[in-house]
Design an enzyme around this catalytic site. Structure first.
Site, PDB file in Angstrom:
ATOM      1  CG  ASP A   1      10.787  57.927   7.720  1.00 45.36           C
ATOM      2  OD1 ASP A   1      10.311  57.580   6.619  1.00 45.36           O
ATOM      3  OD2 ASP A   1      11.996  58.211   7.868  1.00 45.36           O
TER       4      ASP A   1
ATOM      5  CE  LYS B   1      14.930  55.432   1.750  1.00 45.23           C
ATOM      6  NZ  LYS B   1      16.293  55.247   1.261  1.00 45.23           N
TER       7      LYS B   1
ATOM      8  CD1 TRP C   1      17.254  55.788   7.144  1.00 45.23           C
ATOM      9  CD2 TRP C   1      17.559  57.994   6.979  1.00 45.23           C
ATOM     10  NE1 TRP C   1      18.077  56.014   6.061  1.00 45.23           N
ATOM     11  CE2 TRP C   1      18.285  57.352   5.933  1.00 45.23           C
ATOM     12  CE3 TRP C   1      17.618  59.384   7.076  1.00 45.23           C
ATOM     13  CZ2 TRP C   1      19.046  58.058   5.001  1.00 45.23           C
ATOM     14  CZ3 TRP C   1      18.378  60.093   6.143  1.00 45.23           C
ATOM     15  CH2 TRP C   1      19.078  59.431   5.128  1.00 45.23           C
TER      16      TRP C   1
END
Length: 365
Positions: A176, A200, A105
């Site tokens: 993030d 999530k 990511w």
């Protein structure tokens, strides 16, 4: 007596939600607090919805201890849109930004930022298959960087920062936090911007939470497309256009659930218990199960692991599903197995996984 079935849900996202949250949403589905409407049906300009979004923000501020000089936004587009959006808003023309790449990511965030301007890779763990985090001595930052970006927890490779990188004074730290957001206490004042897709750990898919220090809004360039403009979105209270109303409502219920649980310190202790249980099963298997991340970098949220062959891994997933252990197949880009132990996953589910792992090894070892 309940008539519904609940599995042990290890999906990496969208992922498990707290059962009390789902039951409250069910009870309020047709008539939200006497309005005669579902939250899905009400105007985002109504006083009822304004109360929902304002309460969600207040609860988030309380849980994280967000200072007053930070704005909170409930946006759309996922963390993937933020990869480009933060670069567009926070990196002035001609400036460079520093990126720490510790997994899939943060690598994707870097690629998006590279399309829009100058970037500098401070650390890249790809050569070691993203099994570790950088040592402080490896991080040589540009003192003139527009910001430093990192991913707090890599969902796919299962590495998680235990403390924030120390950046040069005056350089904003951008993070993030999608997959370990609200899983543990965080000192927000160390960050210029935090963003997290809710699906999530904080709510359902459809809403992305952005927390930004107010002084950074002065960087937003003129003539920015309005729906990509942090300044406009912050000043509107996330209501410039129709926000993801129902996703915000569910996220608000999750925040209440976390508060009732005792807050983020209490949540962290539960998460640590679950992860230690699963890592112990891996470590005590004599190599039958092999963890991906180095022990000092291990995530408490996402635990990727391998077995001797893909055939054995496929059998593990197949038999686990029959035992109501769902979502244990690894990400398609790396294969293997992965257990995601998000906030809403009960300790009993982690225990059920460990018992299944031991039983599977006895039968197929």
């Amino acid at each position: 007596m309940s008539t519904y079935k609940r599995v042990h849900n290890f999906n990496a996202g969208p992922s498990i939600l707290p059962e009390p949250v789902l039951l409250q949403a069910q009870a309020e589905m047709l008539d939200y607090q006497g309005t005669g409407m579902s939250v899905m049906e009400m105007s985002h300009r109504s006083k009822e919805f304004e109360a929902i979004i304002q309460t969600a923000e207040a609860d988030l501020r309380e849980l994280l201890g967000i200072p007053q000089n930070y704005k909170v936004m409930f946006l759309q587009g996922g963390a993937s849109l933020q990869f480009a959006m933060l670069a567009m808003n926070l990196r002035p023309a001609g400036a460079s930004a520093d990126y720490i790449v510790t997994g899939a990511w943060s690598r994707t965030a870097l690629k998006e930022a590279q399309k829009l301007g100058t970037t500098r890779v401070v650390f890249n763990g790809e050569g070691e298959n993203f099994t570790r985090l950088p040592e402080p001595a490896e991080l040589q930052f540009d003192p003139n960087a527009a910001y430093v970006h990192f991913c707090h927890n890599e969902t796919i490779h299962g590495v998680e920062f235990k403390s924030e990188p120390v950046v040069p004074e005056g350089v904003p730290l951008v993070c993030d936090m999608s997959s370990d957001f609200l899983s543990q206490p965080v000192d927000v004042s160390k960050y210029g911007l935090i963003y997290a897709g809710a699906q999530k750990n904080a709510g359902p898919a459809g809403v992305t939470i952005v927390i930004i220090r107010e002084d950074l809004l002065a960087r937003v360039p003129e003539k920015m497309p309005v729906m990509l403009d942090y300044k406009v979105l912050a000043e509107s209270g996330s209501l410039h256009n129709t926000p993801p109303c129902y996703a915000i409502y569910i996220t608000g219920l999750v925040l209440k659930w976390l508060k009732n649980l005792g807050g983020l310190n209490a949540m962290y202790e539960i998460n640590r218990e679950k992860s230690e249980m699963v890592y112990r099963a891996i470590d005590e298997s004599g190599g039958y199960y092999r963890g991906h991340a180095r022990p000092e970098a291990r995530s408490i949220m996402n635990i990727p692991f391998r077995m001797a062959s893909e055939e054995l891994e496929d059998l593990f997933v197949k038999e686990a599903k029959k035992a109501d252990l769902i979502g244990l197949k690894g990400h398609r880009s790396v294969g293997g197995l992965r257990a995601s132990l998000y906030n809403a996953l009960p300790v009993a589910s982690a225990r059920a996984l460990v018992e299944f792992m031991k039983d599977f090894q006895q039968r197929h070892g």
